[in-house]
Motif scaffolding. Structure first.
Motif, short mmCIF file in Angstrom:
data_model
loop_
_atom_site.label_atom_id
_atom_site.label_comp_id
_atom_site.label_asym_id
_atom_site.label_seq_id
_atom_site.Cartn_x
_atom_site.Cartn_y
_atom_site.Cartn_z
N ALA A 318 -54.26 22.22 -60.42
CA ALA A 318 -53.05 22.28 -61.25
C ALA A 318 -53.04 23.54 -62.12
N SER A 319 -54.18 23.86 -62.71
CA SER A 319 -54.22 25.06 -63.54
C SER A 319 -54.05 26.31 -62.70
N ALA A 320 -54.58 26.30 -61.48
CA ALA A 320 -54.35 27.43 -60.57
C ALA A 320 -52.88 27.54 -60.21
N ALA A 321 -52.21 26.40 -60.04
CA ALA A 321 -50.78 26.41 -59.75
C ALA A 321 -49.98 27.01 -60.90
N LEU A 322 -50.46 26.79 -62.14
CA LEU A 322 -49.78 27.39 -63.29
C LEU A 322 -49.84 28.90 -63.22
N VAL A 323 -51.00 29.45 -62.92
CA VAL A 323 -51.14 30.91 -62.82
C VAL A 323 -50.20 31.45 -61.76
N GLU A 324 -50.18 30.81 -60.60
CA GLU A 324 -49.30 31.26 -59.53
C GLU A 324 -47.83 31.14 -59.94
N ALA A 325 -47.49 30.07 -60.65
CA ALA A 325 -46.10 29.87 -61.09
C ALA A 325 -45.68 30.95 -62.08
N LEU A 326 -46.60 31.39 -62.93
CA LEU A 326 -46.26 32.45 -63.88
C LEU A 326 -46.03 33.77 -63.17
N HIS A 327 -46.86 34.07 -62.16
CA HIS A 327 -46.62 35.26 -61.35
C HIS A 327 -45.24 35.20 -60.70
N THR A 328 -44.91 34.04 -60.14
CA THR A 328 -43.62 33.88 -59.45
C THR A 328 -42.46 34.00 -60.44
N LEU A 329 -42.61 33.38 -61.60
CA LEU A 329 -41.55 33.45 -62.61
C LEU A 329 -41.30 34.90 -63.03
N CYS A 330 -42.36 35.64 -63.30
CA CYS A 330 -42.18 37.03 -63.72
C CYS A 330 -41.56 37.87 -62.60
N HIS A 331 -41.91 37.56 -61.34
CA HIS A 331 -41.27 38.24 -60.21
C HIS A 331 -39.79 37.90 -60.15
N ASP A 332 -39.46 36.62 -60.29
CA ASP A 332 -38.06 36.20 -60.20
C ASP A 332 -37.22 36.79 -61.33
N LEU A 333 -37.85 37.02 -62.47
CA LEU A 333 -37.12 37.56 -63.63
C LEU A 333 -37.22 39.08 -63.72
N ASP A 334 -37.76 39.70 -62.67
CA ASP A 334 -37.86 41.17 -62.60
C ASP A 334 -38.61 41.76 -63.79
N VAL A 335 -39.70 41.11 -64.18
CA VAL A 335 -40.52 41.65 -65.26
C VAL A 335 -41.28 42.87 -64.75
N PRO A 336 -41.13 44.02 -65.38
CA PRO A 336 -41.83 45.21 -64.90
C PRO A 336 -43.29 45.22 -65.30
N THR A 337 -44.10 45.97 -64.59
CA THR A 337 -45.45 46.27 -65.06
C THR A 337 -45.36 47.44 -66.05
N PRO A 338 -46.40 47.68 -66.83
CA PRO A 338 -46.36 48.88 -67.68
C PRO A 338 -46.08 50.15 -66.88
N ARG A 339 -46.66 50.24 -65.68
CA ARG A 339 -46.42 51.45 -64.86
C ARG A 339 -44.97 51.56 -64.45
N SER A 340 -44.40 50.49 -63.92
CA SER A 340 -43.01 50.57 -63.47
C SER A 340 -42.05 50.69 -64.65
N TYR A 341 -42.50 50.29 -65.83
CA TYR A 341 -41.68 50.45 -67.04
C TYR A 341 -41.62 51.91 -67.48
N GLY A 342 -42.55 52.72 -66.98
CA GLY A 342 -42.53 54.14 -67.29
C GLY A 342 -43.62 54.60 -68.25
N ILE A 343 -44.59 53.73 -68.52
CA ILE A 343 -45.67 54.12 -69.42
C ILE A 343 -46.68 54.98 -68.65
N ASP A 344 -47.01 56.12 -69.21
CA ASP A 344 -47.93 57.06 -68.58
C ASP A 344 -49.34 56.46 -68.50
N HIS A 345 -49.96 56.59 -67.34
CA HIS A 345 -51.27 55.97 -67.15
C HIS A 345 -52.33 56.58 -68.06
N ALA A 346 -52.30 57.88 -68.22
CA ALA A 346 -53.30 58.54 -69.06
C ALA A 346 -53.17 58.07 -70.51
N ALA A 347 -51.93 57.93 -70.97
CA ALA A 347 -51.72 57.45 -72.34
C ALA A 347 -52.19 56.01 -72.49
#
Length: 386
Positions: A318-347
């Motif tokens: 069940a707890s593993a399902a929660l982790v997977e569900a959070l990944h899916t939710l963020c995908h469905d809501l188009d949550v960006p990663t810091p990289r795709s948001y435009g944050i420089d990797h070196a910074a």
């Protein structure tokens, strides 16, 4: 064990509740409120509507619309000038988390003076402060029901968590009609913020029976309605359910605590100017994956409330399902990663040691089921970047 609980004295929740704002303020014996909001809500006419409601109740309000996203110590200066010029006897925070946090800070500084740094955690602020009335326009921060404000130090870029009963609104007016104009991105980010509040309140080392019930109810409401509100902003049923869940989650974490997600989120907001809800969303799945092993039964309860596991499922699955569900939710809501948001990797990489230090110093990671080291926090920052 005795639980110490703090809630607003007055809660008005429901469609059309904003029309009762004047009666609420007048009923508290207040006469000269300062309405603290932002330029957007002035531009939409929403601020003038509230001013009209206040005047209609025989009150003498004034307006401060200089709130900025993720308020800073510098942004409080003109607010304090407005507070004193009006001779305000109360402060109304109208908007998302930033106007409400600004209102709370002004209410304390307007009475006690000093620097906001003087009031940051672990110091617990008992007051005195001017009464705060909160009117949220987003379903996320829960600030309308919390004894917490977050202000960034303009000199150091440290996002300071300040807490204590002095910051608890005396009244909250929660009206879903005020959220109908929220765009999808803001709906998503504030909704995940509310979900983070509820899950962290439940798994926190400071959780208790009172907060547990509110947290699980909020998780269930968000699970059923966040995607609907994101897909259709005019869905009144979904909007009302999200507004209620955000307030429930706010009460829960204010009387329990937040944990590692929030501890790591604040430095991202301070250094890279990422909105609070969005930075939480960027971190939420990875931090949960790091933490579940330390409290599988608690995370399993969250999974069941969210609707992604049943009582027949063992805690580990069940707890593993929660982790997977959070990944899916963020995908469905188009949550960006810091990289795709435009944050420089070196910074990002260069600031990671400082962000880890600031996260630990906030105290929130100590409430997490799995308390991390600085090195583990740095690893998590590296993991979520891409």
């Amino acid at each position: 064990m005795v639980a110490s609980l703090s809630l607003p004295r007055i809660l008005r929740i429901g469609r059309g509740a904003a029309e009762e704002l004047g009666a609420v303020v007048a009923g508290l014996g207040l006469r000269r409120p300062l309405l603290v909001t932002d330029a957007f809500l002035v531009g939409t006419g929403a601020a003038e509507r509230l001013l009209g409601i206040l005047r209609g109740a025989g009150l003498s309000p004034a307006l401060f619309d200089g709130t900025v996203p993720d308020p800073t110590t510098d942004s409080l200066v003109p607010g304090l000038e407005a507070l004193r010029a009006h001779g305000a006897d109360s402060v109304i925070g109208f908007g998302g988390g930033s106007p409400m946090d600004t209102a709370k800070a002004l209410a304390l500084l307007g009475v006690q003076g000093g620097r906001m740094r003087d009031y940051k955690a672990p110091h617990v602020n008992l007051g005195p402060a001017l009464p705060v009335i909160a009117v949220p326009t987003t379903a996320g921060s829960g600030s309308e029901a919390t004894q917490v404000t977050v202000i960034t130090d303009s000199a150091t870029d440290e996002k300071m968590m300040c807490l204590g009963p002095a910051f608890l609104p005396i009244a909250a007016v929660v009206d879903m009609e005020l959220t109908l104009s929220m765009p999808p991105r803001l709906t998503a980010d504030t909704g995940v913020d509310a979900l983070t509040h509820a899950v962290e309140a439940y798994v926190s080392r400071k959780s208790g029976p009172f907060t547990d019930g509110l947290a699980l109810t909020a998780i269930a409401g968000i699970g059923r309605h966040l995607r609907r509100a994101y897909a259709d902003g005019s869905d009144a049923e979904a909007r009302e359910a999200m507004m209620l869940a955000a307030t429930q989650a706010g009460i829960a974490f204010s009387n329990s605590s937040v944990a590692l997600v929030h501890g790591m989120s604040r430095p991202i907001g301070a250094h890279f100017h990422v909105a609070h809800g969005l930075s939480n969303a960027m971190l939420f799945p990875a931090v949960t994956a790091f933490s579940v092993h330390a409290a599988p039964e608690r995370y399993a309860d969250c999974a069941r409330a969210l609707g992604v596991a049943s009582t027949a499922d063992p805690a580990a699955s069940a707890s593993a399902a929660l982790v997977e569900a959070l990944h899916t939710l963020c995908h469905d809501l188009d949550v960006p990663t810091p990289r795709s948001y435009g944050i420089d990797h070196a910074a990002w990489a260069g600031l990671t040691p400082l962000m880890a230090e600031q996260a630990l110093a906030s105290g929130s990671p100590a409430n997490n089921p799995a308390v991390p080291t600085a090195a583990q926090i740095e690893e998590l920052y590296a993991r979520v970047y891409a």
